[in-house]
Write an enzyme that holds these catalytic residues in place. Sequence first.
Site, short mmCIF file in Angstrom:
data_model
loop_
_atom_site.label_atom_id
_atom_site.label_comp_id
_atom_site.label_asym_id
_atom_site.label_seq_id
_atom_site.Cartn_x
_atom_site.Cartn_y
_atom_site.Cartn_z
N ASP A 177 110.21 3.58 121.92
CA ASP A 177 110.65 4.26 120.69
C ASP A 177 109.42 4.64 119.86
O ASP A 177 108.37 4.00 119.98
CB ASP A 177 111.50 3.31 119.84
CG ASP A 177 112.89 3.06 120.41
OD1 ASP A 177 113.31 3.78 121.33
OD2 ASP A 177 113.56 2.13 119.92
N ARG A 221 111.98 11.78 124.94
CA ARG A 221 113.19 11.83 124.11
C ARG A 221 112.79 12.54 122.81
O ARG A 221 111.86 12.11 122.14
CB ARG A 221 113.69 10.43 123.78
CG ARG A 221 114.80 10.43 122.72
CD ARG A 221 114.98 9.07 122.05
NE ARG A 221 115.44 8.07 122.98
CZ ARG A 221 115.20 6.75 122.78
NH1 ARG A 221 114.51 6.34 121.73
NH2 ARG A 221 115.64 5.88 123.64
N LYS A 266 114.86 13.77 115.58
CA LYS A 266 114.35 14.38 114.33
C LYS A 266 113.32 13.46 113.67
O LYS A 266 112.35 13.92 113.10
CB LYS A 266 115.51 14.63 113.36
CG LYS A 266 116.42 15.76 113.79
CD LYS A 266 117.40 16.13 112.68
CE LYS A 266 118.41 17.15 113.18
NZ LYS A 266 119.40 17.51 112.17
P1 FDA Z 1 121.27 14.60 111.18
O1 FDA Z 1 120.72 13.43 110.51
O2 FDA Z 1 121.03 15.96 110.66
O3 FDA Z 1 122.77 14.36 111.50
C1 FDA Z 1 123.61 15.32 112.14
C2 FDA Z 1 125.04 14.82 112.13
O4 FDA Z 1 125.13 13.60 112.88
C3 FDA Z 1 125.56 14.41 110.74
O5 FDA Z 1 126.07 15.53 110.07
C4 FDA Z 1 126.62 13.39 111.10
O6 FDA Z 1 127.79 14.04 111.57
C5 FDA Z 1 125.99 12.66 112.27
N1 FDA Z 1 125.21 11.50 111.83
C6 FDA Z 1 123.87 11.38 111.82
N2 FDA Z 1 123.49 10.15 111.41
C7 FDA Z 1 124.62 9.49 111.11
C8 FDA Z 1 124.89 8.18 110.64
N3 FDA Z 1 123.92 7.31 110.36
N4 FDA Z 1 126.19 7.82 110.46
C9 FDA Z 1 127.18 8.69 110.74
N5 FDA Z 1 126.98 9.96 111.20
C10 FDA Z 1 125.72 10.34 111.39
N6 FDA Z 1 114.10 8.05 115.38
C11 FDA Z 1 112.79 7.69 115.39
O7 FDA Z 1 112.09 7.91 114.41
N7 FDA Z 1 112.25 7.07 116.49
C12 FDA Z 1 112.98 6.84 117.61
O8 FDA Z 1 112.45 6.29 118.58
C13 FDA Z 1 114.35 7.22 117.61
N8 FDA Z 1 115.14 6.99 118.70
C14 FDA Z 1 116.41 7.53 118.73
C15 FDA Z 1 117.19 7.43 119.88
C16 FDA Z 1 118.42 8.07 119.95
C17 FDA Z 1 119.21 7.98 121.22
C18 FDA Z 1 118.90 8.79 118.82
C19 FDA Z 1 120.21 9.52 118.87
C20 FDA Z 1 118.17 8.83 117.66
C21 FDA Z 1 116.94 8.20 117.59
N9 FDA Z 1 116.19 8.22 116.43
C22 FDA Z 1 114.88 7.82 116.46
C23 FDA Z 1 116.84 8.60 115.14
C24 FDA Z 1 116.67 10.05 114.82
O9 FDA Z 1 115.32 10.33 114.52
C25 FDA Z 1 117.53 10.45 113.61
O10 FDA Z 1 117.11 9.71 112.51
C26 FDA Z 1 119.02 10.28 113.80
O11 FDA Z 1 119.39 10.60 115.11
C27 FDA Z 1 119.83 11.17 112.86
O12 FDA Z 1 119.46 12.51 113.05
P2 FDA Z 1 120.36 13.61 113.80
O13 FDA Z 1 119.50 14.29 114.79
O14 FDA Z 1 121.59 13.03 114.35
O15 FDA Z 1 120.64 14.70 112.69
#
Ligand code: FDA
Length: 319
Positions: A130, A181, A184
Amino acid sequence: MIRSFFSYLSKAAWARNIAMRSSIVWKMASRFIAGVTLADGIKVIQQLNSNGINATLDHLGEDTDSPEKAQQATSDILQAIEAIEQAGVRGNVSIKLTQIGLEIGNELCFENLEQILEKAQGYNSFVRIDMEDSTATQRTLDILRMARLHGYENVGIVIQAYLYRSEEDLRKLLDECFKIRLCKGAYTESPKVAYPKMQDINSSYDRCAAILINSALSKNCPRLSTDGRIPPVAGLATHDSKRIEYAKLYAEKVGLPKDAMEFQMLNGIRKDLQEQLAREGYCVRVYVPYGTEWYPYVMRRVAERPADLLFLLPFIKLG
Ligand code: FDA
């Protein structure tokens, strides 16, 4: 502003002490984490597998401050790899370098990482490192490259679209044939190192997704392994429907097969979307955290979507 407040809480010892004793906070946490034991993690993976979804298991913990705790965390991760093998589930592990000693010293951290990679290699499995906050980015990449120099091929990394440096890092890591991976980014970062506006983070995410997909194509589209453990080159970690749609359309346009990329999501978030993508024939992997050290992980999830706290209101009234 709200996000920064929760990010501050995620590191505050006083808030952690209160939260870890609160049954209401636990109710919220248990939406995101599999449970406190390894057996809880394996059970969630089995449920995911029965819906055609793969997993990556995370033994929760970060910012370890003593060599003994780093060694204990390493042993716990070795047990997780063993349990995945014994249960025969479709999963690998994700780890954080600060959990296994990065803040204590690179040498100790690398020794612990080597034990983990060695164990995973023995089972033909894969370890995803990660990415943590930006103070650790370069050190994390240095250790990743050291692992490659020592001959480990079974290790991949995370790129955070919000960092200005990420596009360049991504291109270099792909040239070095690492599996990526793309997410954001989950930490609160200064505008000196990261895009402050979501619009710019989203554009960066789409640009990086296209780079990843092109790279997978140019490497003859290595597929997900049949046992679900070794991921393809391109891992797209997001719950954002627009980012997912962009990646799907771009991959289709350039001709990257569905099993040469993987959508990744977090346990407890957008289960509907996870299952829909799997039904459409895409590879889906869910990040399954377990363990007692859930506090900072859960606070990062709350920081991303404070509206989720509303679900606690009925419990507060009753309690
Ligand atoms: P965004 O935050 O824009 O969310 C898009 C949509 O997703 C929202 O509108 C909602 O519907 C849903 N959603 C998102 N978060 C939610 C929540 N907490 N509760 C409910 N709904 C939610 N980061 C990092 O810095 N280092 C890492 O190693 C990782 N590893 C990692 C692994 C995996 C498999 C995932 C999916 C994510 C990570 N992350 C991570 C976290 C990532 O950086 C990010 O913070 C989250 O995925 C939320 O961002 P989204 O891309 O989902 O978009």
